[in-house]
Design a protein around this motif. Structure first.
Motif, PDB file in Angstrom:
ATOM      1  N   CYS A 189      13.735  17.610   7.338  1.00  0.00           N
ATOM      2  CA  CYS A 189      13.963  19.061   7.332  1.00  0.00           C
ATOM      3  C   CYS A 189      12.716  19.837   6.919  1.00  0.00           C
ATOM      4  O   CYS A 189      11.648  19.268   6.727  1.00  0.00           O
ATOM      5  N   GLY A 190      12.856  21.133   6.735  1.00  0.00           N
ATOM      6  CA  GLY A 190      11.701  21.980   6.476  1.00  0.00           C
ATOM      7  C   GLY A 190      11.283  22.104   5.016  1.00  0.00           C
ATOM      8  O   GLY A 190      10.420  22.902   4.683  1.00  0.00           O
ATOM      9  N   VAL A 191      11.906  21.330   4.124  1.00  0.00           N
ATOM     10  CA  VAL A 191      11.563  21.442   2.705  1.00  0.00           C
ATOM     11  C   VAL A 191      10.152  20.925   2.452  1.00  0.00           C
ATOM     12  O   VAL A 191       9.431  21.443   1.597  1.00  0.00           O
ATOM     13  N   GLY A 192       9.754  19.891   3.210  1.00  0.00           N
ATOM     14  CA  GLY A 192       8.387  19.375   3.052  1.00  0.00           C
ATOM     15  C   GLY A 192       8.215  18.506   1.823  1.00  0.00           C
ATOM     16  O   GLY A 192       7.207  18.584   1.122  1.00  0.00           O
ATOM     17  N   CYS A 193       9.196  17.654   1.556  1.00  0.00           N
ATOM     18  CA  CYS A 193       9.090  16.750   0.411  1.00  0.00           C
ATOM     19  C   CYS A 193       7.895  15.823   0.589  1.00  0.00           C
ATOM     20  O   CYS A 193       7.603  15.368   1.692  1.00  0.00           O
ATOM     21  N   GLN A 194       7.243  15.532  -0.529  1.00  0.00           N
ATOM     22  CA  GLN A 194       6.111  14.608  -0.519  1.00  0.00           C
ATOM     23  C   GLN A 194       6.636  13.203  -0.786  1.00  0.00           C
ATOM     24  O   GLN A 194       7.300  12.960  -1.801  1.00  0.00           O
ATOM     25  N   ILE A 195       6.347  12.309   0.143  1.00  0.00           N
ATOM     26  CA  ILE A 195       6.851  10.936   0.012  1.00  0.00           C
ATOM     27  C   ILE A 195       5.681   9.958   0.050  1.00  0.00           C
ATOM     28  O   ILE A 195       4.614  10.273   0.577  1.00  0.00           O
ATOM     29  N   ASN A 196       5.927   8.789  -0.516  1.00  0.00           N
ATOM     30  CA  ASN A 196       4.987   7.684  -0.343  1.00  0.00           C
ATOM     31  C   ASN A 196       5.604   6.722   0.652  1.00  0.00           C
ATOM     32  O   ASN A 196       6.725   6.254   0.448  1.00  0.00           O
ATOM     33  N   LEU A 197       4.883   6.426   1.705  1.00  0.00           N
ATOM     34  CA  LEU A 197       5.322   5.350   2.590  1.00  0.00           C
ATOM     35  C   LEU A 197       4.745   4.058   2.031  1.00  0.00           C
ATOM     36  O   LEU A 197       3.552   3.979   1.730  1.00  0.00           O
ATOM     37  N   LEU A 198       5.598   3.055   1.877  1.00  0.00           N
ATOM     38  CA  LEU A 198       5.178   1.787   1.299  1.00  0.00           C
ATOM     39  C   LEU A 198       4.934   0.816   2.446  1.00  0.00           C
ATOM     40  O   LEU A 198       5.825   0.573   3.268  1.00  0.00           O
ATOM     41  N   VAL A 199       3.728   0.308   2.499  1.00  0.00           N
ATOM     42  CA  VAL A 199       3.307  -0.446   3.678  1.00  0.00           C
ATOM     43  C   VAL A 199       2.909  -1.863   3.283  1.00  0.00           C
ATOM     44  O   VAL A 199       2.166  -2.069   2.317  1.00  0.00           O
ATOM     45  N   LYS A 200       3.425  -2.835   4.029  1.00  0.00           N
ATOM     46  CA  LYS A 200       2.968  -4.210   3.855  1.00  0.00           C
ATOM     47  C   LYS A 200       2.659  -4.791   5.225  1.00  0.00           C
ATOM     48  O   LYS A 200       3.504  -4.750   6.123  1.00  0.00           O
ATOM     49  N   GLU A 201       1.482  -5.331   5.356  1.00  0.00           N
ATOM     50  CA  GLU A 201       1.041  -5.964   6.587  1.00  0.00           C
ATOM     51  C   GLU A 201       1.316  -5.094   7.816  1.00  0.00           C
ATOM     52  O   GLU A 201       1.907  -5.541   8.802  1.00  0.00           O
ATOM     53  N   GLY A 202       0.940  -3.830   7.713  1.00  0.00           N
ATOM     54  CA  GLY A 202       1.032  -2.947   8.870  1.00  0.00           C
ATOM     55  C   GLY A 202       2.430  -2.440   9.190  1.00  0.00           C
ATOM     56  O   GLY A 202       2.652  -1.856  10.246  1.00  0.00           O
ATOM     57  N   ARG A 203       3.360  -2.688   8.290  1.00  0.00           N
ATOM     58  CA  ARG A 203       4.726  -2.191   8.529  1.00  0.00           C
ATOM     59  C   ARG A 203       5.181  -1.334   7.356  1.00  0.00           C
ATOM     60  O   ARG A 203       4.919  -1.662   6.194  1.00  0.00           O
ATOM     61  N   VAL A 204       5.877  -0.238   7.685  1.00  0.00           N
ATOM     62  CA  VAL A 204       6.465   0.589   6.635  1.00  0.00           C
ATOM     63  C   VAL A 204       7.728  -0.134   6.163  1.00  0.00           C
ATOM     64  O   VAL A 204       8.657  -0.346   6.943  1.00  0.00           O
ATOM     65  N   VAL A 205       7.746  -0.539   4.880  1.00  0.00           N
ATOM     66  CA  VAL A 205       8.914  -1.277   4.382  1.00  0.00           C
ATOM     67  C   VAL A 205       9.817  -0.416   3.506  1.00  0.00           C
ATOM     68  O   VAL A 205      10.898  -0.839   3.110  1.00  0.00           O
ATOM     69  N   ASP A 230       0.866  -1.175   0.000  1.00  0.00           N
ATOM     70  CA  ASP A 230       0.000   0.000   0.000  1.00  0.00           C
ATOM     71  C   ASP A 230       0.904   1.226   0.000  1.00  0.00           C
ATOM     72  O   ASP A 230       1.928   1.241   0.689  1.00  0.00           O
ATOM     73  N   SER A 231       0.522   2.236  -0.747  1.00  0.00           N
ATOM     74  CA  SER A 231       1.328   3.442  -0.821  1.00  0.00           C
ATOM     75  C   SER A 231       0.541   4.595  -0.206  1.00  0.00           C
ATOM     76  O   SER A 231      -0.571   4.890  -0.641  1.00  0.00           O
ATOM     77  N   VAL A 232       1.095   5.193   0.822  1.00  0.00           N
ATOM     78  CA  VAL A 232       0.405   6.289   1.514  1.00  0.00           C
ATOM     79  C   VAL A 232       1.223   7.571   1.343  1.00  0.00           C
ATOM     80  O   VAL A 232       2.368   7.645   1.785  1.00  0.00           O
ATOM     81  N   THR A 233       0.625   8.561   0.693  1.00  0.00           N
ATOM     82  CA  THR A 233       1.348   9.814   0.450  1.00  0.00           C
ATOM     83  C   THR A 233       1.295  10.685   1.701  1.00  0.00           C
ATOM     84  O   THR A 233       0.226  10.933   2.264  1.00  0.00           O
ATOM     85  N   THR A 234       2.490  11.133   2.107  1.00  0.00           N
ATOM     86  CA  THR A 234       2.548  11.974   3.301  1.00  0.00           C
ATOM     87  C   THR A 234       3.721  12.943   3.152  1.00  0.00           C
ATOM     88  O   THR A 234       4.319  13.039   2.085  1.00  0.00           O
ATOM     89  N   THR A 235       4.028  13.671   4.222  1.00  0.00           N
ATOM     90  CA  THR A 235       5.098  14.665   4.170  1.00  0.00           C
ATOM     91  C   THR A 235       6.291  14.150   4.960  1.00  0.00           C
ATOM     92  O   THR A 235       6.126  13.615   6.056  1.00  0.00           O
ATOM     93  N   CYS A 236       7.468  14.305   4.393  1.00  0.00           N
ATOM     94  CA  CYS A 236       8.696  13.810   5.031  1.00  0.00           C
ATOM     95  C   CYS A 236       8.867  14.427   6.422  1.00  0.00           C
ATOM     96  O   CYS A 236       8.615  15.618   6.608  1.00  0.00           O
ATOM     97  N   PRO A 237       9.315  13.637   7.395  1.00  0.00           N
ATOM     98  CA  PRO A 237       9.422  14.161   8.762  1.00  0.00           C
ATOM     99  C   PRO A 237      10.764  14.808   9.085  1.00  0.00           C
ATOM    100  O   PRO A 237      11.002  15.142  10.241  1.00  0.00           O
TER     101      PRO A 237
END
Lengths: 524, 351
Positions: free
Chosen positions: B230-246, B221-228
């Motif tokens: 620096c302050g640039v605020g890059c948009q990232i996709n967290l890739l998730v499998k079975e409840g874990r960010v992989v 699963d790909s969840v779009t969020t904001t990088c945690p």
């Protein structure tokens, strides 16, 4: 930032002061590179030969803490050579005479003495900044973390006003903020003197608006800043602290002093995702969910409000910070009940004019830059286009002030601190990732000359000692630091460099002088 | 600049002068396969998979570098074109490991996709194969040059966007290879591990070490969020499998587009780190002990209550955070001023 990140690529000249952009904001450095590819001139002001400085057409290798001498002198050159934007100054600014008077004495020759930068280079940089069509000024903590930090920024602002390099595309005064939501935290009123949207807590109308919305009174006196709170804790007037997602024992200046302050409290609560060095001192530790486990928004350095979306469930019994805060409020007798972060956002937006037009559904595809005062407002990419927030842009007369602690016989070297590419802030996150494998420890950058004088070799263990503390580190002989300066990051708790730094602060903003303190080195 | 009208697969399209056939076709919704083309990078025209037939032309031009001309009649899937593409794929496969079963790129590999689309199997051109050792000298990027099809996108992104040029073509002919200076590995080459090369690689030559065996693209699963960070605020996709960010990758939009830094792309291991705090702790007899939420909250209320009663709210200080969300900072601001009765609230804006 007055302007937007994308616009950097379109500048004709970039004046980058005290910013190690390629390491601290790597994605912004891509824009700088694009500008250079387009033919832009890059002027870098930095005492270190950073990667950005290597890219620069003009590297002004400044003596730490002498920025005002440089900026005032550039203003003087621009005035003397009649390169300033008369129309802009006339129609948009005030206080011009004060500026003229304030910079009068700063000849490039005097500035050369104070800054160590050749007078001709100062002239060259000044002419370039004043004569190009679009000049953007970028800065980071190298400009601000000084006892004269606020005046440094004002001197930079003077330059932009004088040359009309603001209020248009690819110009402006652009601080690159170092943390994901430092802009948002400021916007939300996590500052002692401001409620959300920079509405002064001392202003009765603002206070009334919030206390009516919140259903209770708000104290009317501005509170203390972090550093002042620590001092108050040592004095005993602050008895309890609630620290959320911060690690001041590693991040704040004069860390031993901070630790002493926290130990002196009657009660300390720390809320974090790891048992940080600060959490270890707490009486109660509350486990928070990370950014991946909750919804919400962050506001980036270009004022863009962007969504944070939950990807996984909170780890163990940890909870999102907003849920913990609500639980505390409820237990303290003032219930705050929200179904989700969106409800909180809407309450905030109703009280915060610059966020008033922003709603979650508008952020679905892309973020919005505040000010966004209405639901049909597209957001603002460039500030101060027609007029400044206060009306006229004000020149401020500022004068050179040397750093609080300069090297002497006992402590002959300047310690400069900052960040490294592979780690972040106090390392609580990055040191628990594969990034640790590639950058396992901190090393002290020492110039070839100083290493030779001190008989140091690459990899030697040394003690770095200041008036406030000492840490042990490994030496890296580096061409990035000038003679007389050593550099280290504050990422590694085992080499907690802030035990050494000076807590002397800028009287206007209370920012500590993290960029300059005096140290000596002893071989272990 | 004047506009140009041409036809592609008998459909008419009008485009600005200087538009390539590939771009013009895309405007008509016609997909032409590409390996070496990338809209963010300079035009290259090396892989030839995008060849098309132009009426009246003797050769099949590469559509990614050929600009449309007035009245041009282009056919993107003619028999001649299909034959050429099949031959190109046969040649690429001749020297490509038969590794789709375990290759990390399976499901997101263009070579695999086009081989399937055009029904091409390995074996048409038996011959020598490379046997380069897989380069894994760092925690982030695996380089398996046996799978490289020499499209050069990694070389161009590193030089044209990232500006570091740590890789380039070396050697000649069959031995041609994308390598670091002196072929000494990324670690020695000054690589900053931004991962932009991995992002643009169309095949399994460049993959992410952290994600090996962690899940196929279609399982994530790909969840779009904001990088945690620096302050640039890059948009990232967290890739998730079975409840874990992989893993994570760039969202492709926002201030960063497809680019990230090493922290934003590879610095998410902390999320599931075993040292995460999972229960509240309260200090008893000098030691921190795990307790229930109720007990922890009651302790905070009791202690803050006592301080507030004895010394007033002004004896309490709150440090909000540049790491938590706007909503949470707003609530802290409310909690401090309204509930605790103190304006001593600040955060690390000065650090």
């Amino acid at each position: 930032m007055t302007n937007s990140i994308d616009e950097i690529a379109g500048a004709d000249l970039i004046l980058a002061i005290g910013t190690n952009t390629t390491e601290a904001h790597p994605v912004i450095s891509l824009r700088i590179r694009r500008a250079i590819q387009r033919g832009a001139v890059l002027v870098v002001v930095d005492p270190r030969k950073t990667e950005l400085a290597e890219l620069a057409h003009i590297h002004l290798q400044i003596k730490p803490g002498s920025d005002i001498a440089l900026l005032n002198s550039m203003a003087k050159v621009i005035l003397d050579e009649n390169l300033w934007d008369k129309e802009f100054v006339e129609s948009r600014c005030e206080g011009f005479e004060e500026l003229v008077e304030a910079v009068q004495g700063y000849t490039p020759e005097l500035a050369e003495e104070l800054t160590g930068i050749p007078a001709d280079s100062i002239r060259q940089a000044a002419r370039a900044y004043a004569t190009v069509g679009k000049a953007t000024l970028l800065y980071t903590m190298g400009l601000t973390q000084h006892v004269c930090g606020t005046d440094n920024v004002l001197a930079a602002a003077n330059l932009a006003l004088l040359c009309g390099q603001i209020g248009r595309e690819s110009t402006g005064i652009n601080p690159l903020r170092g943390q994901n939501n430092v802009q948002g935290a400021c916007d939300m009123g996590a500052l002692p003197q401001f409620l959300a949207g920079y509405q002064p807590v001392a202003d009765e109308t603002c206070r009334k608006k919030f206390s009516e919305a919140w259903g209770g009174p708000i104290p009317d006196q501005p509170g203390l800043t972090v550093g002042e709170m620590m001092q108050a804790a040592i004095r005993g007037s602050i008895k309890g602290m609630y620290i959320v997602g911060e690690n001041p024992v590693i991040s704040d200046a004069d860390a031993n002093h901070v630790e002493k302050a926290l130990n002196n409290l009657d009660f300390l609560v720390v809320q974090d995702i790891f048992l940080t060095e600060t959490a270890k001192l707490a009486d109660v530790v509350l486990p928070a969910a990370s950014f991946a486990e909750k919804d919400g928004t962050f506001t980036n350095t270009e004022r863009r409000v962007q969504r944070v979306r939950q990807a996984v469930q909170p780890i163990g019994n940890s909870k999102a910070d907003w849920q913990i805060i609500c639980a505390l409020a409820e237990a303290l007798g003032l219930p705050m009940r929200y179904q989700n972060p969106e409800e909180i956002f809407n309450e905030m937006a109703a009280l915060t004019p610059s966020y008033a037009g922003i709603r979650y559904e508008r952020l679905e595809k892309e973020g919005i830059q505040w000010p966004c005062p209405a639901a049909d407002h597209p957001g603002t990419s460039i500030l101060h286009q027609e007029k400044f927030v206060r009306g006229k842009g004000k020149f401020h007369a500022v004068a050179y002030l040397p750093p609080d602690e300069l090297p002497d016989r006992q402590f002959p070297l300047v310690l400069n601190t900052g960040r490294r590419l592979f780690h972040y802030h106090t390392g609580s996150m990055t040191l628990r990732t594969d990034l640790r494998e590639i950058c396992p420890t901190e090393q002290l950058d020492v110039s070839v000359h100083d290493a030779q004088c001190l008989g140091l070799n690459q990899g030697d263990r040394v003690k770095v000692i200041s008036r406030r503390g000492e840490v042990e580190m490994t030496v890296r002989i580096s061409e990035t630091v000038p003679r007389g300066m050593v550099f280290a990051s504050f990422h590694f708790p085992e080499a907690a460099i802030n035990k050494l730094t000076n807590h002397a602060r800028c009287p206007k903003s209370n920012i500590p002088e993290l960029k300059v303190c005096a140290v000596r080195i002893e071989k272990v | 600049m004047s506009d140009i009208t041409c036809t592609i697969n008998d459909k008419s399209v009008t485009v600005p002068r200087g538009t390539t056939i590939l771009t013009a076709a895309a405007m008509l919704g016609i997909d032409i396969p590409t390996f070496c083309h990338d809209p963010e990078l300079s035009r290259y025209g090396g892989c030839r998979i995008c060849v098309v037939e132009v009426k009246g032309w003797g050769q099949l031009p590469a559509s990614c570098v050929t600009e449309v001309r007035e009245g041009m009649e282009v056919y993107t899937e003619s028999e001649k074109v299909l034959e050429a593409r099949r031959t190109i794929l046969e040649l690429l496969l001749a020297n490509h490991p038969d590794d789709c079963l375990t290759c990390e790129k399976t499901g997101a590999c263009r070579l695999q996709e086009y081989a399937y689309r055009y029904g091409v199997r390995k074996g048409a051109f038996p011959g020598a194969c490379h046997a380069y050792p897989v380069e894994a000298d760092n925690p982030f990027i695996m380089r398996d040059m046996n799978k490289c099809i020499l499209c050069g996108k990694c070389v161009r992104v590193c030089s044209e966007v990232v500006g570091r040029s740590v890789i380039d073509f070396s050697f000649r002919g069959f031995h041609a290879k994308v390598a670091t200076p002196l072929d000494s590995g990324l670690l020695n080459a000054g690589c900053v591990f931004c991962g932009s090369c991995v992002e643009v690689c169309p095949v399994g030559a460049l993959t992410e070490k952290q994600r090996i065996g962690k899940g196929r693209p279609w399982e994530l699963d790909s969840v779009t969020t904001t990088c945690p960070y620096c302050g640039v605020g890059c948009q990232i996709n967290l890739l998730v499998k079975e409840g874990r960010v992989v893993g994570a990758n760039a969202a492709g939009h926002g201030v960063n587009g497809r680019h990230l830094c090493v922290k934003g792309r590879y610095g998410h291991g902390f999320i599931h780190h075993p040292e995460r705090l999972t229960n509240p702790l309260v200090r008893k007899n000098g030691q921190l002990h795990e307790v229930t939420w109720e007990e922890a909250i009651q302790e905070v209320v009791r202690r803050f209550g006592r301080i507030k009663q004895e010394y007033g709210g002004q004896a309490i200080g709150v440090l909000a955070s540049a790491r938590i969300t706007n909503e949470e900072n707003y609530l802290l601001n409310k909690l401090a001023r309204l509930v605790l009765g103190t304006n001593h609230i600040d955060h690390c804006a000065r650090l």
